[in-house]
Design a protein around this motif. Structure first.
Motif, PDB file in Angstrom:
ATOM      1  N   GLU A  30       0.713  -1.357   0.146  1.00 49.98           N
ATOM      2  CA  GLU A  30       0.131  -0.119   0.142  1.00 49.98           C
ATOM      3  C   GLU A  30       0.676   1.294  -0.127  1.00 49.98           C
ATOM      4  O   GLU A  30       0.619   2.490  -0.520  1.00 49.98           O
ATOM      5  CB  GLU A  30      -1.033  -0.040   1.024  1.00 49.98           C
ATOM      6  N   ALA A  86      -9.535   5.545   0.489  1.00 46.84           N
ATOM      7  CA  ALA A  86      -8.769   4.807   1.167  1.00 46.84           C
ATOM      8  C   ALA A  86     -10.148   4.796   2.723  1.00 46.84           C
ATOM      9  O   ALA A  86     -10.904   3.585   3.323  1.00 46.84           O
ATOM     10  CB  ALA A  86      -8.180   5.308   2.352  1.00 46.84           C
ATOM     11  N   GLU A  89     -13.335   3.353   0.700  1.00 47.80           N
ATOM     12  CA  GLU A  89     -12.595   1.271   0.914  1.00 47.80           C
ATOM     13  C   GLU A  89     -12.985   1.205   2.551  1.00 47.80           C
ATOM     14  O   GLU A  89     -13.294   0.090   2.747  1.00 47.80           O
ATOM     15  CB  GLU A  89     -11.425   1.337   0.830  1.00 47.80           C
ATOM     16  N   ALA A  90     -12.845   1.998   3.871  1.00 46.86           N
ATOM     17  CA  ALA A  90     -13.259   1.452   4.852  1.00 46.86           C
ATOM     18  C   ALA A  90     -14.216   1.791   5.383  1.00 46.86           C
ATOM     19  O   ALA A  90     -15.038   0.605   5.389  1.00 46.86           O
ATOM     20  CB  ALA A  90     -12.068   2.728   6.032  1.00 46.86           C
ATOM     21  N   TYR A  93     -15.539  -1.943   4.560  1.00 47.19           N
ATOM     22  CA  TYR A  93     -15.522  -2.296   4.623  1.00 47.19           C
ATOM     23  C   TYR A  93     -16.842  -2.693   5.927  1.00 47.19           C
ATOM     24  O   TYR A  93     -16.943  -4.139   6.106  1.00 47.19           O
ATOM     25  CB  TYR A  93     -14.216  -2.037   5.368  1.00 47.19           C
ATOM     26  N   PRO A 157      -9.086  -3.181   6.980  1.00 46.90           N
ATOM     27  CA  PRO A 157      -8.176  -2.052   6.294  1.00 46.90           C
ATOM     28  C   PRO A 157      -8.241  -1.148   7.916  1.00 46.90           C
ATOM     29  O   PRO A 157      -8.334  -1.116   8.807  1.00 46.90           O
ATOM     30  CB  PRO A 157      -9.027  -0.542   5.677  1.00 46.90           C
ATOM     31  N   ARG A 161      -5.286   4.364   7.318  1.00 48.38           N
ATOM     32  CA  ARG A 161      -5.157   4.230   6.189  1.00 48.38           C
ATOM     33  C   ARG A 161      -5.113   5.769   5.633  1.00 48.38           C
ATOM     34  O   ARG A 161      -4.798   6.306   4.807  1.00 48.38           O
ATOM     35  CB  ARG A 161      -5.345   2.914   5.788  1.00 48.38           C
TER      36      ARG A 161
END
Length: 247
Positions: A30, A86, A89-90, A93, A157, A161
Protein backbone atom coordinates in the motif's frame (compact mmCIF):
# COMPACT_ATOMS: atom_id res chain seq x y z
CA UNK A 1 -8.10 -12.06 17.60
CA UNK A 2 -9.22 -15.18 15.79
CA UNK A 3 -5.75 -15.64 14.32
CA UNK A 4 -4.19 -15.32 17.74
CA UNK A 5 -6.52 -17.92 19.22
CA UNK A 6 -5.79 -20.40 16.44
CA UNK A 7 -2.06 -19.85 16.84
CA UNK A 8 -2.30 -20.44 20.62
CA UNK A 9 -3.81 -23.91 20.16
CA UNK A 10 -1.48 -25.10 17.40
CA UNK A 11 0.55 -28.25 17.95
CA UNK A 12 3.93 -27.55 19.58
CA UNK A 13 5.99 -29.10 16.77
CA UNK A 14 4.16 -27.05 14.16
CA UNK A 15 4.59 -23.93 16.27
CA UNK A 16 8.33 -24.63 16.34
CA UNK A 17 8.40 -24.89 12.55
CA UNK A 18 6.57 -21.57 12.22
CA UNK A 19 8.91 -19.88 14.66
CA UNK A 20 11.94 -20.95 12.62
CA UNK A 21 10.42 -20.10 9.24
CA UNK A 22 10.85 -16.47 8.20
CA UNK A 23 8.55 -15.22 5.45
CA UNK A 24 10.20 -13.06 2.79
CA UNK A 25 7.07 -11.69 1.16
CA UNK A 26 6.94 -7.99 0.37
CA UNK A 27 4.31 -6.49 2.69
CA UNK A 28 4.54 -2.74 2.07
CA UNK A 29 2.34 -2.80 -1.03
CA UNK A 30 0.00 0.00 0.00
CA UNK A 31 2.82 2.41 0.80
CA UNK A 32 4.60 1.58 -2.46
CA UNK A 33 1.34 2.11 -4.36
CA UNK A 34 0.95 5.55 -2.78
CA UNK A 35 4.52 6.50 -3.65
CA UNK A 36 4.12 5.29 -7.22
CA UNK A 37 0.95 7.34 -7.68
CA UNK A 38 2.50 10.47 -6.16
CA UNK A 39 5.93 10.38 -7.78
CA UNK A 40 4.60 9.30 -11.18
CA UNK A 41 2.24 12.25 -11.46
CA UNK A 42 4.63 14.56 -9.63
CA UNK A 43 7.40 13.98 -12.16
CA UNK A 44 5.17 14.07 -15.23
CA UNK A 45 2.67 16.92 -14.73
CA UNK A 46 5.05 19.72 -13.58
CA UNK A 47 7.55 18.49 -16.19
CA UNK A 48 4.98 18.96 -18.96
CA UNK A 49 3.90 22.31 -17.51
CA UNK A 50 7.46 23.61 -17.36
CA UNK A 51 8.17 22.42 -20.90
CA UNK A 52 4.98 24.05 -22.16
CA UNK A 53 5.78 27.39 -20.54
CA UNK A 54 9.32 27.21 -21.89
CA UNK A 55 7.90 26.62 -25.34
CA UNK A 56 5.79 29.74 -24.89
CA UNK A 57 9.00 31.73 -24.20
CA UNK A 58 8.16 32.35 -20.53
CA UNK A 59 10.97 33.35 -18.18
CA UNK A 60 12.39 30.96 -15.60
CA UNK A 61 10.79 32.97 -12.80
CA UNK A 62 7.35 32.48 -14.34
CA UNK A 63 7.99 28.78 -14.83
CA UNK A 64 9.05 28.44 -11.18
CA UNK A 65 6.04 30.40 -9.92
CA UNK A 66 3.57 28.43 -12.04
CA UNK A 67 5.36 25.17 -11.32
CA UNK A 68 5.34 25.59 -7.54
CA UNK A 69 1.69 26.61 -7.63
CA UNK A 70 0.89 23.50 -9.66
CA UNK A 71 2.89 21.25 -7.32
CA UNK A 72 1.04 22.65 -4.30
CA UNK A 73 -2.37 22.29 -5.93
CA UNK A 74 -1.51 18.86 -7.31
CA UNK A 75 -0.27 17.59 -3.95
CA UNK A 76 -3.47 18.73 -2.23
CA UNK A 77 -5.66 17.26 -4.96
CA UNK A 78 -3.80 13.95 -5.13
CA UNK A 79 -3.60 13.66 -1.35
CA UNK A 80 -7.31 14.32 -1.02
CA UNK A 81 -8.01 11.73 -3.68
CA UNK A 82 -5.95 9.16 -1.79
CA UNK A 83 -7.75 10.01 1.45
CA UNK A 84 -11.21 9.68 -0.10
CA UNK A 85 -10.30 6.41 -1.82
CA UNK A 86 -9.01 4.85 1.41
CA UNK A 87 -11.96 6.23 3.38
CA UNK A 88 -14.42 4.78 0.87
CA UNK A 89 -12.69 1.41 1.13
CA UNK A 90 -12.97 1.48 4.93
CA UNK A 91 -16.63 2.51 4.78
CA UNK A 92 -17.36 -0.29 2.32
CA UNK A 93 -15.69 -2.82 4.62
CA UNK A 94 -17.73 -1.58 7.60
CA UNK A 95 -21.00 -1.88 5.68
CA UNK A 96 -20.21 -5.38 4.47
CA UNK A 97 -19.06 -6.43 7.94
CA UNK A 98 -22.37 -5.35 9.46
CA UNK A 99 -24.35 -7.07 6.70
CA UNK A 100 -22.38 -10.31 7.09
CA UNK A 101 -22.77 -10.22 10.87
CA UNK A 102 -26.54 -9.89 10.51
CA UNK A 103 -26.64 -12.83 8.10
CA UNK A 104 -24.70 -15.04 10.50
CA UNK A 105 -27.22 -14.21 13.22
CA UNK A 106 -30.38 -14.41 11.10
CA UNK A 107 -29.58 -17.18 8.60
CA UNK A 108 -26.77 -19.24 10.15
CA UNK A 109 -27.57 -22.36 8.13
CA UNK A 110 -27.22 -20.47 4.86
CA UNK A 111 -23.91 -18.98 5.97
CA UNK A 112 -22.69 -22.42 7.07
CA UNK A 113 -23.60 -23.75 3.62
CA UNK A 114 -21.57 -20.94 2.09
CA UNK A 115 -18.56 -21.96 4.18
CA UNK A 116 -18.97 -25.51 2.92
CA UNK A 117 -19.20 -24.23 -0.66
CA UNK A 118 -16.03 -22.15 -0.27
CA UNK A 119 -14.07 -25.09 1.12
CA UNK A 120 -15.44 -27.41 -1.57
CA UNK A 121 -14.02 -25.06 -4.20
CA UNK A 122 -10.58 -25.86 -2.78
CA UNK A 123 -11.21 -29.57 -3.24
CA UNK A 124 -12.07 -30.28 0.41
CA UNK A 125 -14.45 -33.23 0.72
CA UNK A 126 -17.69 -33.04 2.79
CA UNK A 127 -16.38 -35.32 5.52
CA UNK A 128 -13.30 -33.08 5.75
CA UNK A 129 -14.97 -29.69 5.82
CA UNK A 130 -17.87 -30.65 8.13
CA UNK A 131 -15.70 -30.35 11.31
CA UNK A 132 -14.39 -27.00 10.07
CA UNK A 133 -17.90 -25.66 9.51
CA UNK A 134 -19.00 -26.84 12.96
CA UNK A 135 -15.91 -25.32 14.58
CA UNK A 136 -16.56 -21.95 12.94
CA UNK A 137 -20.21 -21.98 14.05
CA UNK A 138 -18.95 -22.19 17.63
CA UNK A 139 -16.71 -19.16 17.11
CA UNK A 140 -18.83 -16.30 15.71
CA UNK A 141 -15.95 -13.82 15.39
CA UNK A 142 -13.74 -16.32 13.57
CA UNK A 143 -16.72 -17.22 11.38
CA UNK A 144 -17.27 -13.57 10.54
CA UNK A 145 -13.58 -13.06 9.73
CA UNK A 146 -13.62 -16.16 7.53
CA UNK A 147 -16.64 -14.95 5.54
CA UNK A 148 -15.21 -11.46 5.07
CA UNK A 149 -11.93 -12.81 3.77
CA UNK A 150 -12.95 -15.86 1.74
CA UNK A 151 -16.49 -15.05 0.62
CA UNK A 152 -16.15 -11.31 0.00
CA UNK A 153 -12.39 -11.10 -0.46
CA UNK A 154 -12.11 -8.15 1.93
CA UNK A 155 -9.26 -7.47 4.35
CA UNK A 156 -9.82 -5.31 7.40
CA UNK A 157 -8.37 -1.88 6.54
CA UNK A 158 -6.03 -0.01 8.85
CA UNK A 159 -8.07 2.78 10.52
CA UNK A 160 -5.14 5.14 9.92
CA UNK A 161 -4.86 4.19 6.26
CA UNK A 162 -6.79 7.20 4.87
CA UNK A 163 -4.55 9.81 6.49
CA UNK A 164 -1.41 7.82 5.75
CA UNK A 165 -2.37 7.48 2.10
CA UNK A 166 -3.07 11.21 1.80
CA UNK A 167 0.29 12.06 3.39
CA UNK A 168 2.27 9.53 1.32
CA UNK A 169 0.78 10.63 -1.99
CA UNK A 170 1.06 14.36 -1.26
CA UNK A 171 4.69 14.19 -0.12
CA UNK A 172 5.62 11.91 -3.04
CA UNK A 173 3.98 14.33 -5.47
CA UNK A 174 5.91 17.28 -4.03
CA UNK A 175 9.24 15.46 -4.17
CA UNK A 176 8.62 14.32 -7.73
CA UNK A 177 7.30 17.72 -8.82
CA UNK A 178 10.34 19.65 -7.64
CA UNK A 179 12.73 17.64 -9.84
CA UNK A 180 11.82 19.19 -13.22
CA UNK A 181 11.72 22.67 -11.66
CA UNK A 182 15.23 22.59 -10.17
CA UNK A 183 17.09 23.79 -13.30
CA UNK A 184 14.83 26.84 -13.57
CA UNK A 185 15.93 27.89 -10.09
CA UNK A 186 19.54 28.23 -11.27
CA UNK A 187 19.27 29.05 -14.98
CA UNK A 188 17.59 32.44 -15.70
CA UNK A 189 16.77 31.70 -19.34
CA UNK A 190 13.96 29.17 -19.59
CA UNK A 191 14.99 28.01 -23.07
CA UNK A 192 18.31 26.88 -21.59
CA UNK A 193 16.80 25.55 -18.38
CA UNK A 194 14.35 23.34 -20.24
CA UNK A 195 17.24 21.31 -21.70
CA UNK A 196 18.65 20.62 -18.25
CA UNK A 197 15.13 19.91 -16.97
CA UNK A 198 14.60 17.32 -19.69
CA UNK A 199 17.88 15.55 -18.91
CA UNK A 200 17.34 15.53 -15.14
CA UNK A 201 13.68 14.52 -15.32
CA UNK A 202 14.20 11.74 -17.87
CA UNK A 203 16.98 10.37 -15.66
CA UNK A 204 14.67 10.57 -12.64
CA UNK A 205 11.88 8.85 -14.59
CA UNK A 206 14.25 6.05 -15.61
CA UNK A 207 15.37 5.52 -12.00
CA UNK A 208 11.81 5.73 -10.70
CA UNK A 209 10.49 3.39 -13.40
CA UNK A 210 13.21 0.85 -12.63
CA UNK A 211 12.42 0.97 -8.90
CA UNK A 212 8.70 0.70 -9.63
CA UNK A 213 9.23 -2.39 -11.75
CA UNK A 214 11.49 -3.94 -9.13
CA UNK A 215 9.05 -3.49 -6.25
CA UNK A 216 5.93 -4.44 -8.22
CA UNK A 217 7.43 -7.61 -9.69
CA UNK A 218 7.54 -6.38 -13.30
CA UNK A 219 10.59 -6.19 -15.54
CA UNK A 220 12.55 -3.21 -14.13
CA UNK A 221 14.26 -2.22 -17.40
CA UNK A 222 11.00 -2.33 -19.36
CA UNK A 223 9.23 -0.38 -16.62
CA UNK A 224 12.02 2.23 -16.63
CA UNK A 225 11.76 2.89 -20.37
CA UNK A 226 7.94 2.91 -20.32
CA UNK A 227 7.87 5.45 -17.50
CA UNK A 228 10.46 7.68 -19.18
CA UNK A 229 8.65 7.43 -22.52
CA UNK A 230 5.34 8.58 -21.01
CA UNK A 231 7.02 11.59 -19.39
CA UNK A 232 8.88 12.45 -22.58
CA UNK A 233 5.72 12.28 -24.68
CA UNK A 234 3.80 14.47 -22.22
CA UNK A 235 6.49 17.14 -22.10
CA UNK A 236 7.06 17.07 -25.86
CA UNK A 237 3.34 17.47 -26.49
CA UNK A 238 3.12 20.42 -24.09
CA UNK A 239 6.21 22.07 -25.59
CA UNK A 240 4.97 21.56 -29.16
CA UNK A 241 1.46 22.87 -28.46
CA UNK A 242 2.92 25.95 -26.75
CA UNK A 243 5.17 26.62 -29.75
CA UNK A 244 2.23 26.33 -32.14
CA UNK A 245 0.04 28.69 -30.10
CA UNK A 246 2.81 31.08 -29.13
CA UNK A 247 5.55 30.91 -31.83
Amino acid sequence: MAAQNSRATIEPEKQTLLNHHKEKHFTAGEVVRDIIIGVSDGLTVPFALAAGLSGANASSSIVITAGIAEVAAGAISMGLGGYLAAKSEADHYTRELKREEEEIINVPDVEAAEVAEILAEYGVEPHEYAPVVNALRKRPQAWLDFMMKFELGLEKPDPRRALQSAFNIAVSYILGGLVPLLPYMFIPRAQDAVVASVVITIAALLIFGYAKGYFTGNKPVKSAFQTALIGAIASAAAFGIAKVIHP
